[in-house]
Design an enzyme around this catalytic site. Sequence first.
Site, PDB file in Angstrom:
ATOM      1  N   LYS A 174       4.700   5.290   3.046  1.00  0.00           N
ATOM      2  CA  LYS A 174       3.371   5.827   2.780  1.00  0.00           C
ATOM      3  C   LYS A 174       3.423   7.346   2.669  1.00  0.00           C
ATOM      4  CE  LYS A 174       1.735   1.454   3.869  1.00  0.00           C
ATOM      5  NZ  LYS A 174       1.703   0.418   4.881  1.00  0.00           N
TER       6      LYS A 174
ATOM      7  N   HIS B 115      -0.182   4.708   8.681  1.00  0.00           N
ATOM      8  CA  HIS B 115      -1.009   5.613   7.865  1.00  0.00           C
ATOM      9  C   HIS B 115      -1.334   6.918   8.586  1.00  0.00           C
ATOM     10  CE1 HIS B 115      -1.720   2.602   4.737  1.00  0.00           C
ATOM     11  NE2 HIS B 115      -1.708   1.744   5.728  1.00  0.00           N
TER      12      HIS B 115
ATOM     13  N   SER C  63      -5.612   0.610   8.230  1.00  0.00           N
ATOM     14  CA  SER C  63      -5.132   0.704   6.853  1.00  0.00           C
ATOM     15  C   SER C  63      -6.222   0.507   5.807  1.00  0.00           C
ATOM     16  CB  SER C  63      -4.003  -0.299   6.630  1.00  0.00           C
ATOM     17  OG  SER C  63      -4.410  -1.606   6.974  1.00  0.00           O
TER      18      SER C  63
END
Length: 403
Positions: free
Chosen positions: A243, A211, A183
Amino acid sequence: MVDREDLRARANARREQARAQQRLRIRRTVTHRDGVHADVDGRRLLNFCGNDYLGLAQHFQVAGALQDAAAREGVGGIASHLVCGHHTHHEALEREIADWLQVPRALLFGSGFMANLAVVQGLLGDGDVCVQDRLNHASLIDAARLAGCRLRRYPHADPEGAVRQLRAAPGGAAMLATDGVFSMDGDIAPLRALALVAHAQRALLYVDDAHGVGVVGPDGRGSVAAARLEHAAQPLQLVTFGKALGTYGAAVVGDADLIEHLAATARPYIYTTALPPALAAASLTAVRLARREHWRRERLQTLVARLREGARRHGFELLPSETPIQPLLCGDDATAVAWSQALETAGFWVAAIRPPTVPEGRARLRITLSAAHEDGQVDALVDALAAARGRIGTQARDGDRAA
Ligand SMILES: *Cc1c(COP(=O)(O)O)cnc(C)c1O
């Protein structure tokens, strides 16, 4: 008088210490968000620190799905999934995720943080071991602490280190947990090697791909799909919706028996209210867009290359990363804050990331890209970095070399 430390005095002392170290964290209030623009303190800034990688957070179809479902079903989830909160919108999202990622089952959670607590605590306990990459997300570390298992960490992206830690903790069950895309660094875990380690050591591989999913791999299926593991080596994975998918919530995906076990026993699943069904409907729309609209990932690749080339031309060395997370190491906290402030003055929002989120001496600007950015905006950021360097000195570059 009982001799006991005063909690307020202690909290205030720690706060003062953080302030002195340039480590105090303050919230900024966004009054309006418009794509990659954010209005903050009366100024419009170009945002380069969000996680809306595909530009879906404000997509009209995603917002429309939320509105339609909320108009019909209301807002609250009203109960946990096992009581009466499980809704057909949740069911549809779980099926879509499983279909997209080509896994047997998916299980929704309130957030990625809770999902990580659930996976580790639901599967491991006293006498077991959880072996983790040093740079794993805080929620994975906390999950192992909560589970009461042994926690052993290996050097970043080091499968040999993982083997050593597993060998050093025999007996009991074992889990090897890693971020898929890290991250704060943006690099991708060596999943093929880690899968071999896990297999040889009879450990369950768990990949937190918060991610990765939506961004990397074939059809945006994430870092696990990109690693093309053998079918038998398929790990348990975390997908988050907050995200790249632009909404909120998370899913754990993988082996049907393990998922079934989590649904029946994991405390962060059982003792919490189901996600609002309308939010699940919005996430379903976002997943369909992410699957279908390959141009968003292609656009990101173009922007990543453009940023890296521009930075290189100006003598900046970004950390090695092919993902939309493109960190510029600054070294000490004060330098990172000075860079962030200089960029803000120039109209760009790039937050300084400091310890304990990153290791000591590794403070950085965590620059992130979105498919919604334009080429000219990336060029302008690079120019602003170059202009800021003149005022701040060369510490950031020295920090890079030292790293
Ligand atoms: C953001 C993040 C989480 C937590 O997900 P939320 O849904 O935001 O709670 C977990 N793991 C990693 C690697 C993350 O970056």
